[in-house]
Motif scaffolding. Sequence first.
Motif, PDB file in Angstrom:
ATOM      1  N   GLY A 109       0.786  -1.219   0.000  1.00 22.72           N
ATOM      2  CA  GLY A 109       0.000   0.000   0.000  1.00 22.72           C
ATOM      3  C   GLY A 109       0.820   1.272   0.000  1.00 22.72           C
ATOM      4  O   GLY A 109       0.271   2.365  -0.035  1.00 22.72           O
ATOM      5  N   ASN A 110       2.151   1.153   0.020  1.00 32.05           N
ATOM      6  CA  ASN A 110       3.015   2.336   0.038  1.00 32.05           C
ATOM      7  C   ASN A 110       4.343   1.996  -0.621  1.00 32.05           C
ATOM      8  O   ASN A 110       5.068   1.120  -0.150  1.00 32.05           O
ATOM      9  N   GLY A 111       4.672   2.688  -1.712  1.00 34.92           N
ATOM     10  CA  GLY A 111       5.908   2.410  -2.426  1.00 34.92           C
ATOM     11  C   GLY A 111       7.147   2.666  -1.600  1.00 34.92           C
ATOM     12  O   GLY A 111       8.202   2.061  -1.840  1.00 34.92           O
ATOM     13  N   ASN A 112       7.052   3.552  -0.596  1.00 35.00           N
ATOM     14  CA  ASN A 112       8.210   3.849   0.242  1.00 35.00           C
ATOM     15  C   ASN A 112       8.572   2.701   1.177  1.00 35.00           C
ATOM     16  O   ASN A 112       9.623   2.727   1.825  1.00 35.00           O
ATOM     17  N   ASP A 113       7.714   1.684   1.253  1.00 39.22           N
ATOM     18  CA  ASP A 113       7.992   0.533   2.111  1.00 39.22           C
ATOM     19  C   ASP A 113       8.802  -0.547   1.395  1.00 39.22           C
ATOM     20  O   ASP A 113       8.877  -1.684   1.856  1.00 39.22           O
ATOM     21  N   TYR A 114       9.412  -0.184   0.247  1.00 38.28           N
ATOM     22  CA  TYR A 114      10.195  -1.183  -0.493  1.00 38.28           C
ATOM     23  C   TYR A 114      11.338  -1.742   0.345  1.00 38.28           C
ATOM     24  O   TYR A 114      11.816  -2.851   0.110  1.00 38.28           O
ATOM     25  N   HIS A 115      11.808  -0.951   1.356  1.00 36.05           N
ATOM     26  CA  HIS A 115      12.906  -1.413   2.204  1.00 36.05           C
ATOM     27  C   HIS A 115      12.558  -2.737   2.890  1.00 36.05           C
ATOM     28  O   HIS A 115      13.434  -3.586   3.114  1.00 36.05           O
ATOM     29  N   ALA A 116      11.281  -2.910   3.240  1.00 37.40           N
ATOM     30  CA  ALA A 116      10.873  -4.141   3.920  1.00 37.40           C
ATOM     31  C   ALA A 116      11.052  -5.346   3.011  1.00 37.40           C
ATOM     32  O   ALA A 116      11.441  -6.435   3.459  1.00 37.40           O
ATOM     33  N   ILE A 117      10.775  -5.161   1.718  1.00 35.65           N
ATOM     34  CA  ILE A 117      10.958  -6.261   0.759  1.00 35.65           C
ATOM     35  C   ILE A 117      12.435  -6.523   0.538  1.00 35.65           C
ATOM     36  O   ILE A 117      12.883  -7.677   0.516  1.00 35.65           O
ATOM     37  N   PHE A 118      13.224  -5.449   0.396  1.00 36.76           N
ATOM     38  CA  PHE A 118      14.663  -5.622   0.178  1.00 36.76           C
ATOM     39  C   PHE A 118      15.306  -6.333   1.361  1.00 36.76           C
ATOM     40  O   PHE A 118      16.160  -7.214   1.195  1.00 36.76           O
ATOM     41  N   LYS A 119      14.904  -5.989   2.581  1.00 38.89           N
ATOM     42  CA  LYS A 119      15.481  -6.600   3.773  1.00 38.89           C
ATOM     43  C   LYS A 119      15.257  -8.115   3.790  1.00 38.89           C
ATOM     44  O   LYS A 119      16.144  -8.888   4.168  1.00 38.89           O
ATOM     45  N   LEU A 120      14.060  -8.542   3.359  1.00 41.47           N
ATOM     46  CA  LEU A 120      13.758  -9.976   3.355  1.00 41.47           C
ATOM     47  C   LEU A 120      14.544 -10.734   2.286  1.00 41.47           C
ATOM     48  O   LEU A 120      14.767 -11.943   2.416  1.00 41.47           O
ATOM     49  N   ASN A 121      14.947 -10.042   1.227  1.00 42.86           N
ATOM     50  CA  ASN A 121      15.564 -10.723   0.087  1.00 42.86           C
ATOM     51  C   ASN A 121      17.045 -10.417  -0.105  1.00 42.86           C
ATOM     52  O   ASN A 121      17.683 -11.010  -0.986  1.00 42.86           O
ATOM     53  N   LYS A 122      17.597  -9.531   0.688  1.00 41.80           N
ATOM     54  CA  LYS A 122      18.990  -9.129   0.534  1.00 41.80           C
ATOM     55  C   LYS A 122      19.924 -10.334   0.611  1.00 41.80           C
ATOM     56  O   LYS A 122      19.779 -11.197   1.483  1.00 41.80           O
ATOM     57  N   ASP A 123      20.859 -10.392  -0.333  1.00 46.93           N
ATOM     58  CA  ASP A 123      21.882 -11.449  -0.437  1.00 46.93           C
ATOM     59  C   ASP A 123      21.328 -12.800  -0.877  1.00 46.93           C
ATOM     60  O   ASP A 123      22.077 -13.782  -0.922  1.00 46.93           O
ATOM     61  N   HIS A 124      20.045 -12.838  -1.220  1.00 52.29           N
ATOM     62  CA  HIS A 124      19.490 -14.098  -1.736  1.00 52.29           C
ATOM     63  C   HIS A 124      19.993 -14.326  -3.158  1.00 52.29           C
ATOM     64  O   HIS A 124      20.036 -13.413  -3.971  1.00 52.29           O
ATOM     65  N   VAL A 125      20.409 -15.555  -3.470  1.00 56.41           N
ATOM     66  CA  VAL A 125      20.845 -15.892  -4.822  1.00 56.41           C
ATOM     67  C   VAL A 125      19.610 -16.251  -5.648  1.00 56.41           C
ATOM     68  O   VAL A 125      18.892 -17.196  -5.325  1.00 56.41           O
TER      69      VAL A 125
END
Length: 306
Positions: free
Chosen positions: A72-88
Amino acid sequence: MTPAIASAATATHTSAPSAYHRTVVHTVSSAAAQHPAAATTTAVAVADVTSNPTYQVQSGDTLSGIAARALGNGNDYHAIFKLNKDHVESDGTRFTNPDLIQVGWTLTLPAGSQPVSAPAPAATSSDSSSSSDSSSSDSTSSGSSSSTDSSNTTATASTDTASSSSDTSSSSDTSSDASSTSTDSSDSSGYSDDLNGWIEQAQAILAANGYQVSYNAIYQTAMNESSGDPDAVNGWDSNAADGTPSEGLMQVIQPTFDAYALPGYNTDILDPVSNIIAAAIYAQDTYGGLDNVVDARCGGSCWYGY
């Protein structure tokens, strides 16, 4: 105003009832070690992202766009990046840069995310060549945008080519004003008729014509230049004194707009999507990119003309 880039694949989204599972951990005292029956059992909650919903990146996606649809908010993309960071990812690439996502990647979404559909298709002009080499040395606005926030770079696939259409939604009725033109363009394209929709549509058109610019770079420029008002006109600066006031969302002057607007998006300086496109190509030619402009201005916090 603008037709849109076709998105071939279909988004997938799965959900699960809980983001946690309970793992039983046994703690044994020295006395209990000799008497197993005396052992105590403690339940510990452990985050389990495997139960979170997932989304497969489609052509035209941006991380902020996915966040807007899922959270519901594009500024919350950090939450998605945090879950996927360093994933191959499936193509062997490690996800380390929120600015770069590729078609086909599978992203884990935060628990409770809404079902995510594929992005609306975006259009490009039928003449994919960028506008002329006759660049204007005039500054397009009072500020520029830096964007280390690549979370909004449009996802592209090597096989994804976008043809442009010279067909615009603007009416042939010359009496129609800039406001109705911008509304028509957004409605016909499938993008929302607001700042978020204008930015995402312009990103898709620019990407199809070989220009990469982040969502944040456009957003910072628009907010610092016009406070997000596509009809803003600066009537007091040096450009205005010269008879070419800075106009529109990104505060572009008419000579700059004429030099850098893409064919099919070069008829109305107050159309927000056309205004963004011209400003981004101007910044690319002059500064190496709109993101560089914003980076040089403290990410938008120490703004000055660009």
